[in-house]
Design an enzyme around this catalytic site. Sequence first.
Site, PDB file in Angstrom:
ATOM      1  CG  ASN A  42      -0.437  -0.168   2.518  1.00  0.00           C
ATOM      2  OD1 ASN A  42       0.570  -0.825   2.717  1.00  0.00           O
ATOM      3  ND2 ASN A  42      -1.093   0.431   3.503  1.00  0.00           N
ATOM      4  CB  ILE A  43       1.532   3.731  -2.303  1.00  0.00           C
ATOM      5  CG1 ILE A  43       2.374   2.522  -2.735  1.00  0.00           C
ATOM      6  CG2 ILE A  43       2.300   5.041  -2.461  1.00  0.00           C
ATOM      7  CD1 ILE A  43       2.564   2.420  -4.234  1.00  0.00           C
ATOM      8  CD  GLU A  44      -1.169   5.428   4.838  1.00  0.00           C
ATOM      9  OE1 GLU A  44      -1.883   4.639   5.463  1.00  0.00           O
ATOM     10  OE2 GLU A  44      -0.488   6.311   5.401  1.00  0.00           O
ATOM     11  CB  CYS A  53      -5.363  -1.104  -1.575  1.00  0.00           C
ATOM     12  SG  CYS A  53      -6.612  -0.073  -0.783  1.00  0.00           S
ATOM     13  CD  GLU A  55      -5.537  -5.775  -0.950  1.00  0.00           C
ATOM     14  OE1 GLU A  55      -6.023  -6.298   0.057  1.00  0.00           O
ATOM     15  OE2 GLU A  55      -5.181  -4.572  -0.985  1.00  0.00           O
ATOM     16  CB  CYS A  88     -10.838  -2.065   1.070  1.00  0.00           C
ATOM     17  SG  CYS A  88     -10.251  -1.517  -0.546  1.00  0.00           S
ATOM     18  CB  CYS A  91      -8.935  -4.329  -2.940  1.00  0.00           C
ATOM     19  SG  CYS A  91      -7.739  -2.976  -2.849  1.00  0.00           S
TER      20      CYS A  91
END
Length: 133
Positions: A42-44, A53, A55, A88, A91
């Site tokens: 994941n990359i915020e 996310c 996935e 989520c 995803c």
Amino acid sequence: MKEKDIYFQKLNELISNAYVPYSNFRVSCLLLTDGGWFAGVNIENSAYSPTICAERSAVSSMITSGFKQIFKVYILTDTIVKDIGTPCGVCRQVLSEFAKPETPIITYNLKGEKFFYTLEQLLPFAFNKDALK
């Protein structure tokens, strides 16, 4: 080495690459596909909605490499809480574009506990291309 150990070990190595300065909630994902293995974390983003996310990061890598069929999904979340690590809703929908309803989704927590689902269990009423006909 047991299957659990191999995938858990790889996911555990990947999870440190997650960029999560806001939530500190790390996720790593491995996809077994028609083109081999693809990984994602994941990359915020400070604006939150552009966050990617793990996935979807892995799916993007798969598509970029020219492949389109997911056979298995492995996910690790950096939690010790049971059953917290399922994808989520967004995803789940993205995975349903490239995976069959019976595709296994295997999740782990940091303790290495393993949980098994199918895509259909997690997204029983998927919106798919048949709905557009």
